[in-house]
Structure formats: C-alpha cells, structure tokens
Design an enzyme around this catalytic site. Structure first.
Site, PDB file in Angstrom:
ATOM      1  N   GLY A  29       4.412  -9.976  -8.644  1.00 54.00           N
ATOM      2  CA  GLY A  29       5.286  -8.814  -8.660  1.00 54.00           C
ATOM      3  C   GLY A  29       4.773  -7.741  -7.739  1.00 54.00           C
ATOM      4  CG  ASN A  30       7.018  -5.066  -5.853  1.00 52.86           C
ATOM      5  OD1 ASN A  30       7.407  -4.005  -6.316  1.00 52.86           O
ATOM      6  ND2 ASN A  30       7.854  -6.031  -5.498  1.00 52.86           N
TER       7      ASN A  30
END
Ligand code: C5P
Length: 222
Positions: A29-30
């Site tokens: 993810g980020n």
C-alpha cells in the site's frame, strides 16, 4: 450561501491509496489518507456538482450526497473509473494508485522460511494515461502528482504525457503538504503556466483548485 458554479456538471473524483494483495493477510500500500480527494468531492457537491467518488480504502466517511464506490486494487479502480468516465464532464484523479502489484497472489498465508525472500511485481495500468488516450475533447482532465524535487518540470512533463488539462502538484518533501497532513500547498500547472496556491487546509485547497478548474473551463469557451 455557496455559489452553485458546478451545477449540472458531472464530476468523477478518485481518492485514497490502492491495496495490492500478496496473500490473505498482507498487501502493498502507500501513505495516502484520501483527505484531499474527499475534500474535493465534498466541495464539488456543495457547489452543485453531480459527484461520483471512486475511493480506495480510507478511514473517511462517504461525503454527503456523493455516490461513493469503494475499491481495493488499482485494477478495480481502473474498472470503476472506466465505467464512469465517458459520462463525466470533469475527472479529477487524486488517488495514489499503486504502480505495481505482486505478480502472484498466494492463496494461503506465506510462511517465513530462510533469511530473505524476494517479491516479483507486475505493472498496474496507468488509469490517468488511459483516460488521456480515450478522452473527450470537451472533458476537463485533472491529475495530481506528488514530487520531491523539480516540482514544476516533473508536473509539466506529466501534463503532456498524460494529455491532461491541469495537474496539481504537491511537494512531499515537506511535512505540511502531501501525505496524511490536514494542510496542503498545490502548484497548479496548465499549458498557460503555473499558479501557486497558498499553504492552507485541504478543504480550502479543494475550493481553490475547483476555482482554477471553473476558470479554465470558462477560458476555453471564450
Ligand atoms: O505518474 P504519476 O503516478 O506521478 O502520476 C500521478 C497521477 O496519475 C495521479 O493523478 C494518479 O491518480 C494517476 N495515476 C493513475 N494510475 C496509475 C498511476 C498514477 O491514474 N497507475
């Protein structure tokens, strides 16, 4: 009273990160919180727009009066955006889409073995690039970019490569702008030049960016 300057406009907004699953327990993810995109969807709705929000996983509640479609992966976001793109007058892509996903999804939780492991990655579709290729000439296509250096140069080259009308660039090297913060400062780039917005709340930034979009549309008609 809020001016209804987006009345009758169909606006598609994307927000948040994407999650690219590795196994049933893990994902790539980020750091995107979705705050900027949700602020844009909320402000566009308040100004009379007919808004659809395609959102990756966030902790935020769906804005009042906005059709909110939740997705997880970049490929899901791509599919939902493409379904809604041709009807949109304005598309704003503030989502932080993962550029890569794990090559293979492992059905059972991966066990730890040995001292290291490597992960193969496959390229995700660039949603905005695809939108630029298939765009209607009368559509307003707005991208976002997070940059840590040469902000305006990098923004300009993305504007051209992705065939955008406008790109809003933020400087992620500062804690007050970009990821997770409640404030932001955008450099708004069009073929006419650069407008530097003030450092302010993401809600105010959303309205200032919508002002730039409305102005750009009006200038194009004249
Ligand atoms: O090239 P870069 O990722 O910096 O461009 C950012 C812009 O492109 C954002 O508007 C983002 O939503 C969009 N994007 C996309 N699909 C990707 C990667 C980025 O739509 N796979």
């Amino acid at each position: 009273l809020i001016e209804q300057d987006l009345r009758g406009e169909k606006i598609l907004v994307t927000a948040g990160p994407t999650r690219e699953p590795l196994d049933p327990a893990r994902f790539l993810g980020n750091r995107s919180s979705g705050k900027m995109g949700y602020a844009l969807a909320t402000a566009a709705r308040r100004r009379g727009g007919d808004v659809i929000l395609v959102s990756g996983p966030t902790a935020l509640v769906a804005p009042h009066g906005v059709e909110t479609i939740r997705v997880n992966t970049a490929e899901e976001m791509y599919a939902r955006v493409m379904e809604n793109a041709s009807a949109a007058d304005i598309i704003v892509k503030s989502a932080a889409v993962a550029d890569f996903r794990p090559e293979n999804y492992v059905e059972q939780k991966v066990k730890k073995e040995g001292a290291s492991m490597s992960l193969g990655l496959a390229r995700n579709p660039d949603i905005l690039f695809e939108l630029g290729k298939g765009r209607r000439a009368d559509q307003l296509l707005v991208g976002f970019a997070a940059e840590s250096e040469n902000i305006v140069d990098h923004g300009r080259s993305k504007l051209e490569r992705k065939k955008l009308d406008m790109i809003a660039v933020n400087d992620i090297s500062s804690a007050q702008t970009g990821f997770e913060s409640d404030t932001n400062q955008l450099f708004v780039i069009t073929e006419d030049g650069v407008v530097t917005l003030p450092l302010t709340t993401k809600n105010h930034t959303a309205n200032l960016l919508l002002d730039q979009m409305v102005k750009h549309k009006q200038d194009r008609v004249l």
